[in-house]
Motif scaffolding. Structure first.
Motif, PDB file in Angstrom:
ATOM      1  N   LEU A   1      -7.829  -6.231  -6.635  1.00 46.65           N
ATOM      2  CA  LEU A   1      -7.414  -4.837  -6.806  1.00 46.65           C
ATOM      3  C   LEU A   1      -6.021  -4.619  -6.211  1.00 46.65           C
ATOM      4  CD1 LEU A   1     -10.729  -2.909  -5.992  1.00 46.65           C
ATOM      5  CD2 LEU A   1      -9.631  -3.163  -8.223  1.00 46.65           C
ATOM      6  N   SER A   2      -5.757  -5.282  -5.100  1.00 48.38           N
ATOM      7  CA  SER A   2      -4.438  -5.158  -4.476  1.00 48.38           C
ATOM      8  C   SER A   2      -3.367  -5.780  -5.355  1.00 48.38           C
ATOM      9  CB  SER A   2      -4.451  -5.843  -3.099  1.00 48.38           C
ATOM     10  OG  SER A   2      -5.400  -5.235  -2.249  1.00 48.38           O
TER      11      SER A   2
ATOM     12  N   ALA B   1      -6.220   5.345  -1.782  1.00 53.42           N
ATOM     13  CA  ALA B   1      -7.374   4.499  -2.113  1.00 53.42           C
ATOM     14  C   ALA B   1      -7.077   3.032  -1.817  1.00 53.42           C
ATOM     15  CB  ALA B   1      -7.756   4.684  -3.582  1.00 53.42           C
ATOM     16  N   LEU B   2      -5.870   2.568  -2.177  1.00 55.70           N
ATOM     17  CA  LEU B   2      -5.530   1.161  -1.981  1.00 55.70           C
ATOM     18  C   LEU B   2      -5.443   0.809  -0.502  1.00 55.70           C
ATOM     19  CD1 LEU B   2      -4.685  -1.568  -3.148  1.00 55.70           C
ATOM     20  CD2 LEU B   2      -2.319  -0.753  -3.133  1.00 55.70           C
TER      21      LEU B   2
ATOM     22  N   CYS C   1       0.840  -1.202   0.000  1.00 56.43           N
ATOM     23  CA  CYS C   1       0.000   0.000   0.000  1.00 56.43           C
ATOM     24  C   CYS C   1       0.877   1.254   0.000  1.00 56.43           C
ATOM     25  CB  CYS C   1      -0.929  -0.008   1.205  1.00 56.43           C
ATOM     26  SG  CYS C   1      -2.134  -1.361   1.198  1.00 56.43           S
TER      27      CYS C   1
ATOM     28  N   SER D   1      -2.572  -3.537  -8.196  1.00 60.17           N
ATOM     29  CA  SER D   1      -1.768  -2.407  -7.719  1.00 60.17           C
ATOM     30  C   SER D   1      -0.321  -2.807  -7.471  1.00 60.17           C
ATOM     31  CB  SER D   1      -2.383  -1.840  -6.430  1.00 60.17           C
ATOM     32  OG  SER D   1      -3.694  -1.361  -6.658  1.00 60.17           O
TER      33      SER D   1
ATOM     34  N   GLU E   1     -16.660  -2.820  -4.841  1.00 63.97           N
ATOM     35  CA  GLU E   1     -15.295  -2.359  -4.569  1.00 63.97           C
ATOM     36  C   GLU E   1     -14.756  -1.454  -5.682  1.00 63.97           C
ATOM     37  OE1 GLU E   1     -12.912  -2.859  -2.099  1.00 63.97           O
ATOM     38  OE2 GLU E   1     -14.555  -3.551  -0.850  1.00 63.97           O
TER      39      GLU E   1
ATOM     40  N   TRP F   1      -3.411   7.046  -5.315  1.00 59.49           N
ATOM     41  CA  TRP F   1      -3.565   5.598  -5.504  1.00 59.49           C
ATOM     42  C   TRP F   1      -3.245   4.856  -4.210  1.00 59.49           C
ATOM     43  CZ3 TRP F   1      -5.076   3.296 -10.193  1.00 59.49           C
ATOM     44  CH2 TRP F   1      -5.083   1.901 -10.193  1.00 59.49           C
TER      45      TRP F   1
ATOM     46  N   SER G   1     -11.438  -7.265  -3.584  1.00 60.39           N
ATOM     47  CA  SER G   1     -10.471  -6.377  -2.956  1.00 60.39           C
ATOM     48  C   SER G   1      -9.054  -6.932  -3.093  1.00 60.39           C
ATOM     49  CB  SER G   1     -10.816  -6.185  -1.470  1.00 60.39           C
ATOM     50  OG  SER G   1      -9.894  -5.328  -0.843  1.00 60.39           O
TER      51      SER G   1
ATOM     52  N   PHE H   1     -13.302   2.222  -4.868  1.00 63.87           N
ATOM     53  CA  PHE H   1     -11.884   2.495  -5.073  1.00 63.87           C
ATOM     54  C   PHE H   1     -11.692   3.726  -5.954  1.00 63.87           C
ATOM     55  CE2 PHE H   1      -7.783   2.103  -7.103  1.00 63.87           C
ATOM     56  CZ  PHE H   1      -6.948   1.600  -6.112  1.00 63.87           C
TER      57      PHE H   1
ATOM     58  N   ASN I   1      -8.843   0.687   0.992  1.00 60.64           N
ATOM     59  CA  ASN I   1      -9.520  -0.479   0.438  1.00 60.64           C
ATOM     60  C   ASN I   1      -9.053  -1.757   1.124  1.00 60.64           C
ATOM     61  OD1 ASN I   1     -10.908  -2.036  -1.964  1.00 60.64           O
ATOM     62  ND2 ASN I   1      -8.813  -2.789  -1.914  1.00 60.64           N
TER      63      ASN I   1
END
Length: 520
Positions: free
Chosen positions: A393-394, A109-110, A95, A397, A463, A106, A390, A467, A113
């Protein structure tokens, strides 16, 4: 806390308070604990209980293929993460990397999240306790066991990080032993050592509707279940801020991920699909009551063995909740340190544990757990969907941050300082990002057919706008800008090449490392 002036010298362009605060988390987790916590992050409710739902909705072929695909993505993602975490071992890990190497918005948000992801994961584990308890009785108060476990998790996380590490070590060891026994027993059951005495083989792959159940919708839906099951693998890097000698320990953890994915997930998925029919009572999508692991032991002819395994799975759920609460509280602490959350969440005990962050994260988890009145099985499915997306999304990222990190390292001439290199770069991170993005978009296919289900649609896709809203909102408010390669923060918490001793090569060294892995 006394701060060594030379160790904590602030590089030019860095905020003094930011660096000092970030160093306050005590690095007390030993190599033994970190290695076992890494296993705990990859073995949890999703494997023990989620495989049953995946088998029922997608069939044995979908279960095996989807878990293999997601496993490959997770392995590449861990290589990316290991490269960055070994070089910059900070609390918040991936993160924080998104904020440093992509855009502060970013990272904002991450982190929020993923904090919510961990809070939901803890709640999902508490809900799973109710489902597993129904193996023995329906008369036990639904909230009693969950509340007791919730209280114990808070205590374990707020006392001392070494207490958390030791509790997690023994719970994870129990899980590993159970899975090894399960794999051996499942092979015996398949070959005829079951209550009927019949050879099973691949018979369950030829049932009507199998091996792919529910068509493309059923296949796609298993991706989110697999993502939930693998979720937590990446969170081992969050322990970097509290790990002794992270530049050495984290690469070792990452290197073993491939074998653990292959052994624990792929092999378990194959054996579950071979031995347990997708039509087995209790595996329906909305009524996931029994773990396939428990079913397999019961098939061996021992009700006592089935009860024992169910009890072990209960402890694994506690372990998963313990790990999720730890990760969530550290992320909330990171948000506070980075100015993305109220400063109160950065308060530490005398043992340097973020106690306010632990209490707030556990409170949110407790409130989500209290929503179990809608039906534990249905709520667990919704929470599983939210956590799965979630996680994806991680992973996206992490891939993006890895590509940007390498660009920054190259631009600043620091590639020779990397203690650990991602050998799949740049193809691996790019493919992982593309594949994950595709999976996120298509895995909710089942909520459109045969009829549109609004609640399921929300659990699959809520999500994404959340995000995006956080990213755009923070960018507009703070006017953040994209991180340029030459301006990235590659100084704080860096381990120089001289401080990292290379591992000795050769077959003898490999055999020694393999023996150490097997013995954990």
């Amino acid at each position: 806390m006394e701060v060594d002036s030379e160790k904590n010298a602030v590089p030019a362009g860095h905020d003094v308070e930011h660096v000092v605060l970030e160093d306050k988390l005590r690095r007390s987790l030993s190599a033994r604990q970190v290695q076992m916590i890494a296993i705990g992050g990859t073995i949890g409710t999703g494997l023990f209980l989620g495989t049953g739902r995946a088998l029922a909705t997608g069939g044995p072929a979908s279960l095996l293929i989807c878990y293999a695909i997601v496993g490959a993505v997770v392995f590449v993602m861990m290589l990316c993460l290991g490269e960055m975490a070994a070089f910059v071992p900070v609390a918040g890990s991936f993160c924080s990397f998104s904020g440093r190497y992509v855009d502060d918005a970013w990272g904002f948000a991450l982190t929020w999240n993923y904090w919510f992801n961990d809070a939901v994961s803890t709640a999902a584990d508490l809900v799973a306790l109710q489902l597993l308890l129904q193996y023995w009785t329906d008369n036990f108060p639904w909230y009693a066991l969950g509340l007791v476990v919730w209280f114990l998790l808070v205590v374990a996380n707020i006392v001392n990080v070494r207490v958390y590490g030791e509790v997690e070590y023994w719970l994870c060891l129990l899980k590993v032993v159970t899975i090894v026994i399960f794999i051996v027993l499942s092979i015996v059951v398949n070959c005829g050592g079951n209550t009927t005495g019949e050879y099973i083989g691949a018979r369950n792959w030829y049932l009507p509707g199998a091996p792919f159940v529910g068509g493309i919708g059923g296949f796609a839906s298993v991706f989110v279940t697999a993502s939930f099951a693998y979720g937590g693998t990446e969170s081992i890097a969050i322990t970097a801020g509290e790990t002794k000698d992270p530049a050495r320990q984290l690469p070792r953890v990452v290197k073993n991920v491939f074998w653990r994915i292959l052994f624990f997930y792929i092999l378990s998925s194959l054996l579950i699909g071979l031995n347990v029919p997708y039509t087995y009572e209790g595996l329906a999508q909305k009524q996931t009551l029994t773990s396939p692991f428990t079913i397999a032991f019961s098939m061996a002819g021992s009700k006592v063995a089935g009860s024992f395994v169910n009890a072990v799975i209960l402890t694994s759920v506690v372990s998963a909740g313990n790990h999720a609460l730890f990760a969530g509280s550290r992320l909330l602490y990171t948000l506070s340190v980075n100015g993305h959350a109220p400063r109160v969440f950065g308060r530490l005990t005398r043992f340097q544990v973020p106690w306010v962050a632990v209490l707030f994260t556990s409170l949110v988890s407790g409130l989500l757990f209290g929503a179990s009145f809608v039906g534990a099985g249905e709520l667990w499915t919704w929470l599983q969907n939210i956590v799965g997306v979630s996680n994806q999304l991680s992973w996206i990222s992490i891939g993006v941050a890895s590509l940007r990190f390498r660009a920054g390292v190259r631009a600043q001439g620091k590639e020779h300082l990397l203690p650990f290199r991602n050998w799949t770069y740049p193809v691996g991170p790019a493919l992982a990002v593309a594949l994950n993005t595709f999976i996120v978009l298509v895995q909710g296919w089942s909520c459109f057919s045969p009829r549109f289900r609004a609640v399921d649609f929300v659990s699959f896709y809520i999500e994404l706008p959340a995000f995006a809203l956080m990213f755009v909102g923070w960018k507009l408010v703070k006017r953040t800008r994209f991180r340029r390669a030459g301006e990235m923060d590659l100084v704080a918490d860096v381990y120089t090449k001289e401080e990292v001793q290379p591992e000795v090569g050769g077959w003898a060294a490999r055999a020694k490392r393999m023996a150490g892995w097997l013995c954990f």
